[in-house]
Scaffold this motif. Structure first.
Motif, PDB file in Angstrom:
ATOM      1  N   ARG A  29      -0.803   7.398  -9.340  1.00 38.72           N
ATOM      2  CA  ARG A  29      -1.826   6.500  -8.795  1.00 38.72           C
ATOM      3  C   ARG A  29      -2.482   5.679  -9.899  1.00 38.72           C
ATOM      4  O   ARG A  29      -2.805   4.511  -9.715  1.00 38.72           O
ATOM      5  CB  ARG A  29      -2.851   7.311  -8.007  1.00 38.72           C
ATOM      6  N   GLN A  44      -2.283   1.639  -9.857  1.00 41.01           N
ATOM      7  CA  GLN A  44      -3.544   1.226  -9.249  1.00 41.01           C
ATOM      8  C   GLN A  44      -3.779  -0.276  -9.366  1.00 41.01           C
ATOM      9  O   GLN A  44      -4.178  -0.929  -8.403  1.00 41.01           O
ATOM     10  CB  GLN A  44      -4.717   1.983  -9.881  1.00 41.01           C
ATOM     11  N   TRP A  54       1.593   5.988  -4.056  1.00 39.30           N
ATOM     12  CA  TRP A  54       0.972   4.678  -3.835  1.00 39.30           C
ATOM     13  C   TRP A  54      -0.453   4.816  -3.323  1.00 39.30           C
ATOM     14  O   TRP A  54      -0.735   5.623  -2.453  1.00 39.30           O
ATOM     15  CB  TRP A  54       1.801   3.859  -2.859  1.00 39.30           C
ATOM     16  N   VAL A  55      -1.345   3.975  -3.859  1.00 38.90           N
ATOM     17  CA  VAL A  55      -2.760   4.090  -3.499  1.00 38.90           C
ATOM     18  C   VAL A  55      -3.253   2.935  -2.629  1.00 38.90           C
ATOM     19  O   VAL A  55      -4.367   3.002  -2.111  1.00 38.90           O
ATOM     20  CB  VAL A  55      -3.632   4.166  -4.772  1.00 38.90           C
TER      21      VAL A  55
END
Length: 265
Positions: free
Chosen positions: A128, A132, A178-179
Motif C-alpha cells: 500500500r 499509494q 491496492w488502496v
C-alpha cells in the motif's frame, strides 16, 4: 583527429575565427593559443596546416568544426535524457538517483497513462505504501489509465485449477495490495500458471512507462526490499520513441493472448 579533443565552445570559436579571417594559414601556435587550450595548440596547428596544405579551404574546415559542435550538442541532449537509478548503499560521488524516489516522482507526474511490469510484488502495508501515490493520482484523475503486468506464480508441485489461483490473486490484489477506489487493469502471463514445468515461464520484466514519454527499466521489483534496501540498478529514459516501443511490446503480447486480463479486477 585533433579536433575531436576540442570542446563544443572551442570548436565554435575556432570555426568563427577561420570564417572571419582572424586565423589563416600558415597557422602558428602564437595565434591558435587564443582559441584552444595550450596543451592542444600544437596538434591543432599541425592539423590545420596539414589540411590547408592538402588544399582544404578554411571555410570547409570551419564547416566541419561546426558539424562536430552540432554533434556534441545532440549527444549531450541524449545523455541528459538518461539517468542512472540505484537502490543500495550510497557511494561517494555517485551520479545515480534513488529508485523509490524516482518511482514516486513518476507516479506523481502521470497525467494520461502508466504501465507497470513486475515479477514480485509486496502485500499488506508495504504494498500500500509503494502504490499509494499512484492510487491517489488515479482517484484524483479519472482520465489516468493504469495497466499492471504481474507475475502470478503457481506454487511448486501444485495442481490447483488456474481459475482458483486467479481468483485468490484478484482477492489479494483488492484487499492487500491496492488502496485506491479505482482499480488498475491487471494482466498476467498465462504460461506462468502451466502445470507442466516444461511449458512454464515467468513474467520477469521490471519497468514503468509513464505518459508514453518516460521509461524506467530496472532490476527492482515492486517490493520494499527492492525499492529501499537491495542493490538494484536501472535507467530512467525521457524518450517518447523508447516509451512507445516498450508499450507496443506489451500490447503485442496482449493481442496474441499471451498476456491476459486478470478476472475479478
Amino acid at each position: 583527429m585533433a579536433f575531436l579533443q576540442l570542446s563544443r565552445p572551442t570548436l565554435l570559436k575556432l570555426a568563427t575565427a577561420l570564417e572571419n579571417g582572424r586565423l589563416s594559414p600558415p597557422f602558428l601556435i602564437s595565434a591558435i593559443i587564443n582559441y584552444v587550450p595550450a596543451t592542444l595548440s600544437q596538434i591543432v596547428v599541425d592539423e590545420l596546416n596539414h589540411l590547408t596544405g592538402e588544399g582544404v579551404k578554411c571555410s570547409y574546415i570551419a564547416y566541419t568544426l561546426r558539424l562536430l559542435a552540432a554533434e556534441r550538442s545532440a549527444s549531450q541532449q541524449i545523455r541528459d535524457r538518461i539517468e542512472l537509478v540505484w537502490t543500495g548503499p550510497e557511494v561517494t560521488g555517485s551520479q545515480s538517483r534513488d529508485t523509490s524516489v524516482v518511482v514516486r516522482e513518476l507516479f506523481s507526474k502521470a497525467k494520461k497513462s502508466v504501465l507497470i511490469s513486475s515479477f514480485a510484488i509486496d502485500k499488506g502495508e508495504k504494498a500500500r505504501k509503494l502504490f499509494q501515490v499512484l492510487a491517489e493520482r488515479m482517484d484524483a484523475n479519472p482520465e489516468l489509465y493504469v495497466q499492471m503486468f504481474l507475475n502470478i506464480q503457481r506454487p511448486h508441485h501444485s495442481e490447483v485449477a488456474e481459475s482458483v489461483l486467479l481468483r485468490e490473486f484478484a482477492r489479494t490484489f483488492r484487499c492487500d495490495i491496492w488502496v485506491g477506489e479505482r482499480l488498475p487493469e491487471v494482466y498476467y502471463d498465462v504460461r506462468s500458471l502451466a502445470v507442466d514445468v516444461k511449458q512454464k515461464s515467468s513474467l520477469h520484466a521490471k519497468c514503468i512507462v509513464v505518459d508514453e514519454e518516460s521509461v524506467l527499466i530496472t532490476s527492482a521489483n515492486f517490493t520494499e526490499a527492492a525499492q529501499e534496501r537491495n542493490i538494484e540498478a536501472g535507467v530512467l529514459l525521457t524518450d517518447s520513441a523508447t516509451a512507445q516501443a516498450l508499450r507496443l511490446q506489451f500490447d503485442s503480447l496482449l493481442s496474441h493472448k499471451i498476456l491476459r486480463p486478470l478476472p475479478g479486477i
